[in-house]
Design a protein around this motif. Structure first.
Motif, PDB file in Angstrom:
ATOM      1  N   GLY A 494       0.817  -1.213   0.000  1.00 34.75           N
ATOM      2  CA  GLY A 494       0.000   0.000   0.000  1.00 34.75           C
ATOM      3  C   GLY A 494       0.845   1.254   0.000  1.00 34.75           C
ATOM      4  N   ALA A 495       1.932   1.265   0.792  1.00 34.97           N
ATOM      5  CA  ALA A 495       2.814   2.430   0.818  1.00 34.97           C
ATOM      6  C   ALA A 495       3.496   2.634  -0.526  1.00 34.97           C
ATOM      7  CB  ALA A 495       3.849   2.263   1.932  1.00 34.97           C
ATOM      8  N   ALA A 496       3.921   1.524  -1.156  1.00 39.56           N
ATOM      9  CA  ALA A 496       4.550   1.635  -2.472  1.00 39.56           C
ATOM     10  C   ALA A 496       3.569   2.205  -3.497  1.00 39.56           C
ATOM     11  CB  ALA A 496       5.055   0.266  -2.924  1.00 39.56           C
ATOM     12  N   ALA A 497       2.337   1.717  -3.478  1.00 37.44           N
ATOM     13  CA  ALA A 497       1.331   2.245  -4.401  1.00 37.44           C
ATOM     14  C   ALA A 497       1.067   3.724  -4.148  1.00 37.44           C
ATOM     15  CB  ALA A 497       0.032   1.446  -4.259  1.00 37.44           C
ATOM     16  N   LEU A 498       1.036   4.132  -2.885  1.00 41.94           N
ATOM     17  CA  LEU A 498       0.789   5.537  -2.564  1.00 41.94           C
ATOM     18  C   LEU A 498       1.930   6.432  -3.042  1.00 41.94           C
ATOM     19  CD1 LEU A 498      -0.918   7.694  -1.222  1.00 41.94           C
ATOM     20  CD2 LEU A 498       0.175   7.134   0.961  1.00 41.94           C
ATOM     21  N   VAL A 499       3.179   5.990  -2.855  1.00 39.34           N
ATOM     22  CA  VAL A 499       4.324   6.792  -3.304  1.00 39.34           C
ATOM     23  C   VAL A 499       4.281   6.992  -4.820  1.00 39.34           C
ATOM     24  CG1 VAL A 499       6.831   6.813  -3.533  1.00 39.34           C
ATOM     25  CG2 VAL A 499       5.792   6.165  -1.362  1.00 39.34           C
ATOM     26  N   VAL A 500       4.040   5.906  -5.546  1.00 37.98           N
ATOM     27  CA  VAL A 500       3.972   6.011  -7.004  1.00 37.98           C
ATOM     28  C   VAL A 500       2.800   6.891  -7.429  1.00 37.98           C
ATOM     29  CG1 VAL A 500       3.613   4.711  -9.138  1.00 37.98           C
ATOM     30  CG2 VAL A 500       5.098   3.787  -7.348  1.00 37.98           C
ATOM     31  N   ALA A 501       1.652   6.699  -6.785  1.00 39.41           N
ATOM     32  CA  ALA A 501       0.462   7.455  -7.163  1.00 39.41           C
ATOM     33  C   ALA A 501       0.619   8.938  -6.854  1.00 39.41           C
ATOM     34  CB  ALA A 501      -0.760   6.900  -6.437  1.00 39.41           C
ATOM     35  N   VAL A 502       1.270   9.276  -5.757  1.00 42.58           N
ATOM     36  CA  VAL A 502       1.488  10.684  -5.434  1.00 42.58           C
ATOM     37  C   VAL A 502       2.366  11.335  -6.497  1.00 42.58           C
ATOM     38  CG1 VAL A 502       2.670  12.223  -3.828  1.00 42.58           C
ATOM     39  CG2 VAL A 502       1.083  10.503  -2.963  1.00 42.58           C
ATOM     40  N   ARG A 503       3.386  10.626  -6.961  1.00 40.38           N
ATOM     41  CA  ARG A 503       4.245  11.174  -8.020  1.00 40.38           C
ATOM     42  C   ARG A 503       3.458  11.360  -9.315  1.00 40.38           C
ATOM     43  NH1 ARG A 503       8.612  13.694  -6.029  1.00 40.38           N
ATOM     44  NH2 ARG A 503       9.606  12.423  -4.395  1.00 40.38           N
ATOM     45  N   VAL A 504       2.703  10.343  -9.689  1.00 40.52           N
ATOM     46  CA  VAL A 504       1.897  10.442 -10.913  1.00 40.52           C
ATOM     47  C   VAL A 504       0.839  11.529 -10.766  1.00 40.52           C
ATOM     48  CG1 VAL A 504       0.289   9.214 -12.420  1.00 40.52           C
ATOM     49  CG2 VAL A 504       2.305   8.030 -11.532  1.00 40.52           C
ATOM     50  N   GLY A 505       0.147  11.538  -9.635  1.00 43.36           N
ATOM     51  CA  GLY A 505      -0.876  12.548  -9.405  1.00 43.36           C
ATOM     52  C   GLY A 505      -0.304  13.946  -9.366  1.00 43.36           C
ATOM     53  N   ALA A 506       0.893  14.116  -8.787  1.00 43.35           N
ATOM     54  CA  ALA A 506       1.522  15.433  -8.753  1.00 43.35           C
ATOM     55  C   ALA A 506       1.834  15.930 -10.159  1.00 43.35           C
ATOM     56  CB  ALA A 506       2.799  15.381  -7.915  1.00 43.35           C
ATOM     57  N   ASP A 507       2.316  15.043 -11.028  1.00 45.55           N
ATOM     58  CA  ASP A 507       2.599  15.435 -12.410  1.00 45.55           C
ATOM     59  C   ASP A 507       1.311  15.805 -13.147  1.00 45.55           C
ATOM     60  OD1 ASP A 507       4.512  15.619 -14.704  1.00 45.55           O
ATOM     61  OD2 ASP A 507       3.233  14.020 -15.485  1.00 45.55           O
ATOM     62  N   LEU A 508       0.257  15.001 -12.947  1.00 45.86           N
ATOM     63  CA  LEU A 508      -1.030  15.330 -13.564  1.00 45.86           C
ATOM     64  C   LEU A 508      -1.576  16.649 -13.026  1.00 45.86           C
ATOM     65  CD1 LEU A 508      -2.721  11.803 -13.498  1.00 45.86           C
ATOM     66  CD2 LEU A 508      -2.020  13.074 -15.534  1.00 45.86           C
ATOM     67  N   PHE A 509      -1.433  16.863 -11.732  1.00 46.23           N
ATOM     68  CA  PHE A 509      -1.911  18.101 -11.126  1.00 46.23           C
ATOM     69  C   PHE A 509      -1.191  19.307 -11.708  1.00 46.23           C
ATOM     70  CE2 PHE A 509      -1.544  21.356  -7.821  1.00 46.23           C
ATOM     71  CZ  PHE A 509      -2.864  21.558  -7.487  1.00 46.23           C
ATOM     72  N   ARG A 510       0.124  19.185 -11.897  1.00 49.22           N
ATOM     73  CA  ARG A 510       0.901  20.301 -12.451  1.00 49.22           C
ATOM     74  C   ARG A 510       0.473  20.622 -13.876  1.00 49.22           C
ATOM     75  NH1 ARG A 510       4.958  20.248 -15.797  1.00 49.22           N
ATOM     76  NH2 ARG A 510       5.188  17.982 -15.570  1.00 49.22           N
ATOM     77  N   ARG A 511       0.200  19.595 -14.681  1.00 43.19           N
ATOM     78  CA  ARG A 511      -0.141  19.815 -16.081  1.00 43.19           C
ATOM     79  C   ARG A 511      -1.611  20.162 -16.299  1.00 43.19           C
ATOM     80  NH1 ARG A 511      -0.047  15.527 -18.774  1.00 43.19           N
ATOM     81  NH2 ARG A 511       0.583  13.916 -17.286  1.00 43.19           N
ATOM     82  N   ARG A 512      -2.468  19.786 -15.364  1.00 41.36           N
ATOM     83  CA  ARG A 512      -3.906  19.930 -15.581  1.00 41.36           C
ATOM     84  C   ARG A 512      -4.566  20.953 -14.655  1.00 41.36           C
ATOM     85  NH1 ARG A 512      -7.356  17.275 -17.289  1.00 41.36           N
ATOM     86  NH2 ARG A 512      -8.660  16.930 -16.398  1.00 41.36           N
ATOM     87  N   GLN A 513      -3.789  21.820 -14.016  1.00 40.99           N
ATOM     88  CA  GLN A 513      -4.378  22.783 -13.100  1.00 40.99           C
ATOM     89  C   GLN A 513      -5.414  23.666 -13.796  1.00 40.99           C
ATOM     90  OE1 GLN A 513      -1.491  25.117 -11.011  1.00 40.99           O
ATOM     91  NE2 GLN A 513      -0.561  23.363  -9.992  1.00 40.99           N
ATOM     92  N   ALA A 514      -5.061  24.189 -14.955  1.00 40.20           N
ATOM     93  CA  ALA A 514      -5.989  25.074 -15.666  1.00 40.20           C
ATOM     94  C   ALA A 514      -7.252  24.322 -16.098  1.00 40.20           C
ATOM     95  CB  ALA A 514      -5.300  25.688 -16.886  1.00 40.20           C
ATOM     96  N   ASP A 515      -7.086  23.076 -16.540  1.00 40.47           N
ATOM     97  CA  ASP A 515      -8.251  22.283 -16.951  1.00 40.47           C
ATOM     98  C   ASP A 515      -9.158  21.980 -15.764  1.00 40.47           C
ATOM     99  OD1 ASP A 515      -7.317  22.218 -19.553  1.00 40.47           O
ATOM    100  OD2 ASP A 515      -6.170  20.375 -19.235  1.00 40.47           O
ATOM    101  N   LEU A 516      -8.559  21.669 -14.619  1.00 41.89           N
ATOM    102  CA  LEU A 516      -9.356  21.402 -13.426  1.00 41.89           C
ATOM    103  C   LEU A 516     -10.148  22.640 -13.006  1.00 41.89           C
ATOM    104  CD1 LEU A 516      -6.832  19.326 -11.270  1.00 41.89           C
ATOM    105  CD2 LEU A 516      -8.883  18.473 -12.391  1.00 41.89           C
ATOM    106  N   LEU A 517      -9.496  23.801 -13.050  1.00 44.34           N
ATOM    107  CA  LEU A 517     -10.188  25.034 -12.685  1.00 44.34           C
ATOM    108  C   LEU A 517     -11.325  25.330 -13.653  1.00 44.34           C
ATOM    109  CD1 LEU A 517     -10.431  27.500 -10.889  1.00 44.34           C
ATOM    110  CD2 LEU A 517      -8.705  28.638 -12.296  1.00 44.34           C
ATOM    111  N   GLN A 518     -11.097  25.092 -14.937  1.00 48.21           N
ATOM    112  CA  GLN A 518     -12.158  25.312 -15.923  1.00 48.21           C
ATOM    113  C   GLN A 518     -13.343  24.384 -15.667  1.00 48.21           C
ATOM    114  OE1 GLN A 518     -10.863  24.759 -19.947  1.00 48.21           O
ATOM    115  NE2 GLN A 518     -12.818  25.381 -20.841  1.00 48.21           N
TER     116      GLN A 518
END
Length: 524
Positions: A494-518
């Motif tokens: 579970g910890a390994a999955a969370l570490v990987v997911a946080v990295r992936v989610g952080a990258d998606l969050f950085r690239r999709r901030q404007a889309d999320l706000l829209q």
């Protein structure tokens, strides 16, 4: 005026589908899923019509009708939400007769898939009683009264619940009430399970419901089929009186809201002092986001009411688990249920920010800080509930052999839930109540999208947790090595999955901030 409100509701639905492809897809999914259920019920009603068992017909109509009223009263509150286009506060500035508005808002609830499906089901129930002209007439009158009870009860319950949750003391009372409710559900489920569901039990249940407000309108036609004319007439009178009383209560609530619109915060007690969590947590971006999320959970009814329900839901397994021999496994499942609800519940966290999400975009917050900071309040809840329920199950069930498996699997499930949420909350949001709105409101046409996203997220959590769940099942069959293995392996995976997911989610969050706000702006 009533016709104008109905046209307005239709225009809002049509415009929502034009503006959002997701809403249209959700509508199609809702038609496929709900339509199948409605068709199945209609087939059952037709079968009852052409068979000769009048007692069975009365039993099914009474139990089913009572369930329909209860569903309209409770499900919009705890699951799907009340359509905000029917929120009385939106009409506070309009010079509309209050009684006319009350009728119009009630009839507007029929515009949509739930309303159409309910009307079809009621017509099917009327058809099931058409073995004689008098029975058909009584069934038609009872169906109209029962449908009115559904609509008015939904508005009364949602209005009362919103008023209770408008204050902190009210939310405390709601929490105690929820605890008592789930403590009562356990013995009821144990009683139903003891001996199975038989015709005799259903007939007995129908006899009880037939003398309650839930079943008065639906049992009358069955009484006519059985030749109980006096009982049928009495029940129709009671059903009419119930509908009238409910309407007067609804009108009174509406008048109160229109003349004294509730505030956006609903909190009293004067000004707050100090910085609260903002002073207690580190002065970093992650600490600020964690403090903001924790403050929301404390003050915002959209967060703290679901949190109360999340804490109490696993307790519903206590009584079935203690009902008889060989039920220790149900007690061991309690931390898994708590872990799933806590982890899975974060998958739409960004959606609750509404347009205030622009602060995250404008400040250029780091994706990792955002992903981890949002998990703070649910992480604290998990630290209490998962070990607490694992320990409670072992103490009450007397089987400490399941404790390592329950604890390890619960930790794995909650971490995997956080992992899925870290990715999905940066990909797709669905409409939720805006800040200041009733926690029971929902957007028109959003039920299908909500159901689809929640199903996908839930399936992802279960898929990631599959190794731990398999070991948990093996441990329940008496293999002690599996219990100790999952205690170690579950949290690690579970910890390994969370570490990987946080990295992936952080990258998606950085690239999709404007889309999320829209997306969040378009949902308002």
């Amino acid at each position: 005026m009533v016709a104008h409100l109905l046209r307005l509701k239709l225009d809002l639905l049509r415009n929502g589908f034009r503006r959002s492809v997701a809403a249209l897809v959700g509508m199609v999914l809702g038609m496929l899923y709900g339509g199948g259920i409605v068709i199945g019920i209609l087939v059952l009603m037709a079968t009852l019509r052409f068979q000769g068992d009048a007692e069975l017909t009365r039993t099914v109509l009474t139990v089913g009708g009572a369930g329909l009223v209860a569903g309209w009263a409770l499900l919009p509150v705890v699951l799907f939400g009340i359509d905000p286009t029917l929120d009385p506060t939106r009409f506070a500035t309009f010079a509309v007769r209050e009684r006319t508005l009350a009728v119009g808002l009630l009839l507007s609830a029929l515009v949509g898939l739930p309303g159409i499906g309910t009307v079809l089901i009621v017509l099917g129930m009327v058809f099931a009683s058409t073995r004689s002209p008098l029975a058909a007439l009584v069934a038609l009158v009872g169906g109209v009264l029962g449908l009115a009870a559904c609509l008015i009860a939904s508005r009364v319950v949602s209005g009362a619940a919103a008023a209770v949750l408008a204050s902190r003391r009210g939310r405390d009372v709601a929490g105690v009430g929820g605890l008592l409710f789930f403590l009562a559900v356990g013995p009821l489920l144990g009683f139903i399970n003891d001996g199975g569901v038989t015709r005799e039990r259903l007939v007995g249940l129908a006899d009880v419901l037939a003398w309650t407000p839930l079943g008065w309108a639906w049992a009358a036609s069955g009484d006519v089929l059985l030749g109980h004319w006096g009982q049928a007439g009495l029940r129709l009178l009671l059903a009419a009186a119930t509908a009238l009383v409910l309407f007067l209560v609804w009108e009174r609530l509406l008048v109160s809201v229109l003349r004294n619109p509730r505030g956006s915060t609903g909190e009293g007690g004067g000004a707050r002092r100090g910085l609260g969590l903002f002073a207690a947590l580190p002065g970093t971006p992650m600490g600020a986001i964690a403090a903001r999320a924790g403050t929301y959970w404390i003050r915002d009814p959209r967060f703290n009411f679901p949190a109360i329900m999340t804490v109490l839901l696993p307790a519903g397994l206590l009584f079935p688990g203690l009902a008889g021999d060989g039920s220790d496994g149900l007690l061991a499942v309690m931390p898994l249920v708590a872990a799933y609800l806590i982890g899975w519940g974060q998958h739409n966290d960004v959606g609750y920010d509404s347009t205030a999400f622009w602060l995250h975009v404008a400040s250029g917050v780091d994706g990792v800080a955002d992903r981890v900071g949002r998990l703070f309040p649910s992480g604290v809840l998990a630290l209490v509930c998962v070990p607490g329920y694992a320990l409670l199950g072992a103490l009450l069930g007397g089987s400490w052999a399941y404790f390592p498996a329950a604890l390890g699997t619960g930790v794995a499930v909650v971490l995997n839930g956080f992992a899925v949420a870290s990715v999905t909350s940066a990909v797709k949001q669905y409409a939720v109540p805006s800040p200041g709105e009733s926690p029971f409101s929902s957007r028109p046409g959003s039920v299908g999208v909500t159901f689809a996203v929640q199903t996908v997220c839930g399936g992802a959590v279960m898929a990631l947790s599959l190794p731990a769940l398999v070991l948990f099942a093996v441990a329940l069959f008496g293999h002690a090595w599996a219990a100790w293995l999952v205690l170690v392996l579950g949290p690690v995976l579970g910890a390994a999955a969370l570490v990987v997911a946080v990295r992936v989610g952080a990258d998606l969050f950085r690239r999709r901030q404007a889309d999320l706000l829209q997306d969040l702006v378009s949902m308002r």
